[in-house]
Each structure stands twice: as C-alpha cells, then as structure tokens.
Design a protein around this motif. Structure first.
Motif, mmCIF file in Angstrom:
data_model
loop_
_atom_site.group_PDB
_atom_site.id
_atom_site.type_symbol
_atom_site.label_atom_id
_atom_site.label_comp_id
_atom_site.label_asym_id
_atom_site.label_seq_id
_atom_site.Cartn_x
_atom_site.Cartn_y
_atom_site.Cartn_z
ATOM 1 N N MET A 1 29.992 12.005 30.466
ATOM 2 C CA MET A 1 31.029 10.974 30.535
ATOM 3 C C MET A 1 31.479 10.543 29.141
ATOM 4 O O MET A 1 32.685 10.405 28.884
ATOM 5 N N CYS A 2 30.548 10.328 28.238
ATOM 6 C CA CYS A 2 30.902 9.932 26.872
ATOM 7 C C CYS A 2 31.741 11.008 26.189
ATOM 8 O O CYS A 2 32.715 10.709 25.483
ATOM 9 N N LEU A 3 31.363 12.260 26.395
ATOM 10 C CA LEU A 3 32.127 13.360 25.797
ATOM 11 C C LEU A 3 33.537 13.427 26.386
ATOM 12 O O LEU A 3 34.518 13.644 25.662
ATOM 13 N N ILE A 4 33.647 13.232 27.701
ATOM 14 C CA ILE A 4 34.961 13.278 28.346
ATOM 15 C C ILE A 4 35.860 12.163 27.813
ATOM 16 O O ILE A 4 36.981 12.402 27.369
ATOM 17 N N PHE A 5 35.361 10.925 27.848
ATOM 18 C CA PHE A 5 36.179 9.806 27.389
ATOM 19 C C PHE A 5 36.478 9.894 25.900
ATOM 20 O O PHE A 5 37.513 9.431 25.426
ATOM 21 N N VAL B 1 39.947 16.287 34.405
ATOM 22 C CA VAL B 1 38.714 15.975 33.678
ATOM 23 C C VAL B 1 38.693 14.500 33.268
ATOM 24 O O VAL B 1 37.746 13.769 33.576
ATOM 25 N N GLY B 2 39.753 14.064 32.578
ATOM 26 C CA GLY B 2 39.769 12.692 32.079
ATOM 27 C C GLY B 2 39.792 11.646 33.171
ATOM 28 O O GLY B 2 38.950 10.738 33.200
ATOM 29 N N SER B 3 40.749 11.741 34.092
ATOM 30 C CA SER B 3 40.918 10.698 35.111
ATOM 31 C C SER B 3 39.994 10.888 36.311
ATOM 32 O O SER B 3 39.318 9.947 36.733
ATOM 33 N N ILE C 1 32.344 10.062 37.509
ATOM 34 C CA ILE C 1 31.001 9.983 36.931
ATOM 35 C C ILE C 1 30.670 8.537 36.576
ATOM 36 O O ILE C 1 29.552 8.065 36.795
ATOM 37 N N PHE C 2 31.670 7.821 36.040
ATOM 38 C CA PHE C 2 31.459 6.422 35.671
ATOM 39 C C PHE C 2 31.004 5.607 36.883
ATOM 40 O O PHE C 2 30.006 4.877 36.833
ATOM 41 N N TYR C 3 31.729 5.740 38.003
ATOM 42 C CA TYR C 3 31.386 4.960 39.185
ATOM 43 C C TYR C 3 30.092 5.457 39.835
ATOM 44 O O TYR C 3 29.366 4.684 40.458
ATOM 45 N N TRP C 4 29.786 6.740 39.681
ATOM 46 C CA TRP C 4 28.501 7.260 40.167
ATOM 47 C C TRP C 4 27.357 6.626 39.384
ATOM 48 O O TRP C 4 26.339 6.230 39.964
ATOM 49 N N SER D 1 29.020 1.343 30.866
ATOM 50 C CA SER D 1 30.038 0.759 29.997
ATOM 51 C C SER D 1 29.714 0.931 28.520
ATOM 52 O O SER D 1 30.588 0.734 27.672
ATOM 53 N N THR D 2 28.484 1.305 28.195
ATOM 54 C CA THR D 2 28.138 1.494 26.790
ATOM 55 C C THR D 2 28.803 2.724 26.177
ATOM 56 O O THR D 2 28.653 2.968 24.974
#
Length: 309
Positions: free
Chosen positions: A9-13, A224-226, A232-235, A246-247
């Motif tokens: 997730m961090c890499l994607i965002f 990928v982004g949206s 993944i964030f909500y998972w 959120s970190t």
C-alpha cells in the motif's frame, strides 16, 4: 500478510504522484483524466459490491455521497492534477502530507479543545517545512505558476481535511454499509464533478490516448492506485485498526520524492528535502500520542497475522 499488504500500500500510494505527473506531462487533460480515473474506479468497485449483494444502488441517491465526493475526490484531486502541471510529483506528495495536520486543526477548532505543547511544536515544524519547500521557487528560478501549484495542493488538502472529518460522521451514519462501498460511491460523484469542470475548462483531444505514457498512467491510477490501493487500505483497517494503515502518510512522500528524482529526473534541492523531512516530523509530533497507542497495542496486529502463518 498484514505487513506485506502495508508495504504494498505504501509503495502504491507513493507511486501515484509520479503516475499523475507522467500522465499530465504526456498531454492528458488534468481534470478529464482525473475524472475518468475516479469515475471508472468507483463504478467498477460499486458494481462489484452490488454483485456481491453488499451494496444498494439507492445509496447513490444520498446527498452524503455527493458531499463526500465533493471534498475527498473533487476538491482534493482537481487541485492536485492541475498543480502537477507546474510542480514535481515529489513536492506534491510532501505538500499532500500536510492533510493530517489540517485535519487535526479542524477537529480542534470544531471541538474547541486546546492543543498540547508537542502538537503546537508539530504545527510550527510543519509550517517551517512548507516554507522550506517553497524556497526553491522563490530563490532559484522564481515562477508564479510554481508557487500557484504549491498553494493549489495545500488548498486541496483543506478540501480533504473537511471531507475526512465529514466522512467520519457519514461512516457512523451508514454503519451497515461497507467502507469500500462508501468510498466507491464518493469516487463516482467526485469523478463526475471532475468531468463537469473538464467540459467547461478543457479542450479534450483524443491524441493523448495514443501516448503510451498517458494510457499507462491512466490505467495504473484506475486499477492500482484507486482500486487496489484503497481496497488494501480498507482491508488493513478491518484487520488491524484505523490508525495503522494511515501511517502511510509518513512514508509515501519520501518514496515519491525518491522516485521522482531517480526515475523522472525531477529537481531535488536540499531545502526541499529538508522541508519534506520537517513536514513529516511535524506530522509525527502532532500524532505522537496516537502513535504511542499504536505501538502499545500489538494484540490486534498479532491476531490479524495469525491466520496467515
């Protein structure tokens, strides 16, 4: 599995800022490409949730979805996409990291609570960081559009902070609705609003669709982004707690700065790097108590990881 998904997730965002920059530089109209991205991503996710019988079409008729989409998607990304015509993706990412600071200030204002000394120190560090980020545009090669781009991103974060505070109330109102469904609905509304402003302000030519960079950027941001990143964030929220995912806001700006400089030859002045670190330090200081709580509460993470071992 939790740690792996968090890193992904961090890499994607962290890469979405560069993907936006690549698409805009390739000739994709900012508002149009942003509108297509979020409307299609929201539509696909919402249709999937309806197919899974976890969402109802009637949800789209609620004004709360429109208001959330106005702030979280339209206001945030209309300014970001426009700004990345004039500033680097790394600078845009670091300025976007001011969102938690603005959320905290807005919540404090609404609740009329007093800030702690460490929170005020964090605010000052964040302000100093923004000033350092703006210095290259003022001292090396003054550009009104460069400054306007930086200001636009900050304005977008005001929209985001208002939307984040409001969306918490909406999520409590719709407790029986999946967060993924709520996010999909607001993305659809935000995407439509972006397409509306594009219709009035941009001349959309299909030539950009023949650019491999523009097409790759758009597809990457949609799927990928949206879709993948937010899912993944909500998972992670469901498997751990709302704070841990959120970190990413502390990590992704540094990823964006590095990728922009290495892969896209974006300028990276020492003052900009110092400003980015100051902003992130300020955000950590403001959220220090919450981060301490995260470190002390290891049980949810261990419980989430155990089924995958």
């Amino acid at each position: 599995m939790v740690l792996v998904n968090y890193i992904v997730m961090c890499l994607i965002f962290g890469t979405t800022f560069l993907a936006i920059k690549v698409g805009v530089d390739a000739g994709a109209p900012p508002f149009f490409s942003a509108g297509i991205r979020f409307f299609l991503a929201g539509l696909i996710l919402f249709a999937f949730m309806v197919w899974k019988k976890q969402a109802r079409v009637s949800l789209l008729l609620r004004k709360e979805m429109l208001l959330t989409g106005l702030c979280l998607t339209f206001g945030t990304f209309a300014t970001l996409y426009w700004a990345e015509q004039h500033i680097s993706s790394g600078i845009a990412a670091v300025l976007s990291a001011t969102a938690p600071l603005l959320v905290m200030l807005l919540q404090t204002r609404l609740s009329r609570q007093k800030l702690s000394a460490i929170s005020w120190a964090g605010c000052l560090a964040g302000l100093a960081g923004v000033t350092l980020l703006l210095l290259p545009g003022l001292t090396f090669s003054f550009s009104v559009l460069w400054i306007a781009g930086c200001v636009a991103v900050l304005v977008g974060q005001l929209f985001y902070s208002a939307g984040a505070v409001y969306s918490r109330r909406v999520s409590q109102q719709f407790k029986d609705v999946s967060p993924i469904t709520l996010n999909a609905a607001q993305m659809m509304y935000g995407g439509v609003l972006l397409l509306v402003i594009s219709a009035f302000t941009e001349q959309v030519h299909t030539e950009f669709l023949f650019s491999s960079q523009a097409v790759f950027s758009l597809l990457y941001l949609i799927f990928v982004g949206s879709m993948m990143g937010h899912s993944i964030f909500y998972w992670l929220v469901a498997k751990t707690n709302p704070l841990f995912p959120s970190t990413w806001l502390y990590i992704s700006p540094l990823i964006a700065l590095t990728l922009g400089a290495v892969l896209y030859q974006e300028p990276l002045h020492l003052s900009s790097l110092a400003g980015g670190l100051a902003i992130i330090a300020g955000i950590v200081m403001i959220n220090l108590n919450a981060l301490k709580q995260l470190v002390s509460k290891k049980a949810p993470l261990e419980h989430a990881e155990s089924p995958t071992k």
